[in-house]
Scaffold this active site. Structure first.
Site: not given
Ligand SMILES: *Cc1c(COP(=O)(O)O)cnc(C)c1O
Length: 397
Positions: A63, A186
């Site tokens: 972890r 992101d």
């Molecule tokens: C899918 C996605 C997430 C979340 O990711 P997970 O791996 O499903 O937890 C976050 N941001 C974007 C832009 C995504 O497409």
């Protein structure tokens, strides 16, 4: 052979030669070993204590850190051009841990309005329980007006879902830094093949590795990249909150990552040609793809994204509205009806009834999403086969 990784190698070279840890032995496995263990044993209590207190680098408990998961994070850092990275069990684990690492009670976030649903939910439903506020904005100019003395974080997505708006990362970075805040991006929809936000001024880059980085729809994971100082804070909180990446998943993500540039280049090229082809069809009201000259962010995409790369997603709006959109999805031969993206097979989803189902008609309209919108996440099929599949399905509407 000496250490193969060099930061000035091209992206596909770096993808297959990630930074490796030197060991004392004369030979090394060509593929990463899966350190499938929950804990690590020591020769002495002293060396155990030295690792547990971070006085010596080493592994004690998966972890906290695991060698396979770390290797995955280092590989992504090498592609993003970041000093350090932390591996997570999912994109959402990476996102929530990053938010909580840099926010305290009473702080404020400025976020782009078009956000991944999970991130939007955390910002609007979860963080307010700890007195953390959020303001949503549509542009860096609006972000500048929304900044307050307590704004610690500005959050945007390189390419948004499903309207594929492109974030002006340099401008968001300038606004964040002028207000003493960090910019987190992101970049899941872009990948480091299409955009490297750190080189444009971002402080942190977050990915859902479940999508393009893993690339085969068989593993869930996330990653955060940035400088060492910020990533130390992210690691500390990951250890406390526990959203750490398992070694088996790390192995699959590492395997996928080796072909990331090849896959993404191909998907980007196919998406651009598909977008052009579908735009000429009479059943299609509009096609959204940042590579099209009519896209509202086309000029920005040319400035912020890598030359000739605009992502692998195309959003199609059908004149026949929701019923036509659902019929199209159901009659395609090659395209999976699927929520995720970035895999080898093309995926389609009807936006209004799936990823954006919580929005009523007015909210959908405000977000620029029509009931007839279908998101196409282009896979690795040959372009002509995909075009033929869509042509047959559209002919049958
Ligand atoms: C899918 C996605 C997430 C979340 O990711 P997970 O791996 O499903 O937890 C976050 N941001 C974007 C832009 C995504 O497409």
């Amino acid at each position: 052979m000496t250490q193969a990784h060099r930061a000035d190698d091209a992206l596909q070279t770096r993808a297959v030669h990630p930074p490796a840890h030197r060991t004392g032995s004369l030979s090394r496995p060509a593929a990463p070993p899966v350190h499938r263990t929950a804990t690590f044993t020591f020769d002495s209590s002293d060396s155990f204590a030295a690792v547990m207190t971070d006085h010596t680098q080493g592994y004690a408990y998966s972890r906290i850190d695991n060698p396979t998961s770390d290797e995955f994070a280092r590989a992504v850092a090498a592609l993003e051009g970041g000093q350090a990275a932390q591996p997570f069990a999912s994109g959402m684990a990476a996102i929530t841990t990053t938010l909580l690492a840099f926010l305290s009670s009473g702080d404020h976030v400025v976020a782009q309005r078009q956000l991944y649903g999970g991130t939007h939910h955390v910002l609007t439903r979860v963080l307010p329980r700890w007195g953390i506020g959020v303001s949503f904005v549509d542009s860096p100019q609006e972000a500048a007006s929304a900044m307050t003395e307590t704004t610690r974080l500005v959050w945007c997505e390189t390419i948004s879902n499903p309207t594929l708006r492109v974030a002006d990362i340099p401008a968001f970075a300038a606004v964040a830094h002028a207000g003493g805040a960090l910019l987190a991006v992101d970049s899941t929809f872009a990948t480091p093949v299409v955009c490297r936000p750190l080189s444009l001024g971002a402080d942190l880059v977050v990915h859902s590795a479940t999508k393009y980085i893993g690339g085969h729809s068989d593993a869930t994971g996330g990653v955060v990249v940035g400088d060492r100082h910020h990533l130390d804070a992210v690691r500390a909180l990951r250890t406390d909150l526990g959203g750490s990446l398992a070694p088996d998943e790390a192995f699959l993500l590492l395997r996928g990552l080796q072909t990331l540039p090849l896959r993404v280049e191909r998907q980007n090229r196919t998406a651009a040609r598909l977008a052009e082809g579908l735009g000429a069809r009479p059943e299609v009201e509009s096609v959204q793809h940042p590579g099209l000259s009519g896209h509202p962010d086309h000029a920005l995409a040319c400035a912020v994204l890598a030359p000739g790369r605009f992502g692998g997603v195309v959003t199609l709006t059908l004149r026949g509205g929701e019923s036509a959109a659902l019929r199209l999805c159901d009659s395609l031969r090659l395209c999976h009806i699927v929520t995720s993206l970035g895999g080898t097979a093309t995926g389609v989803s009807h936006v209004a009834s799936t990823s954006h189902r919580q929005l009523d008609d007015a909210a959908l309209a405000a977000a620029g999403i029509s009931p007839g919108a279908v998101r196409i996440a282009v896979g690795l099929e040959d372009l002509d086969d995909l075009l033929a599949d869509f042509t047959t399905a559209l002919d049958g509407l």
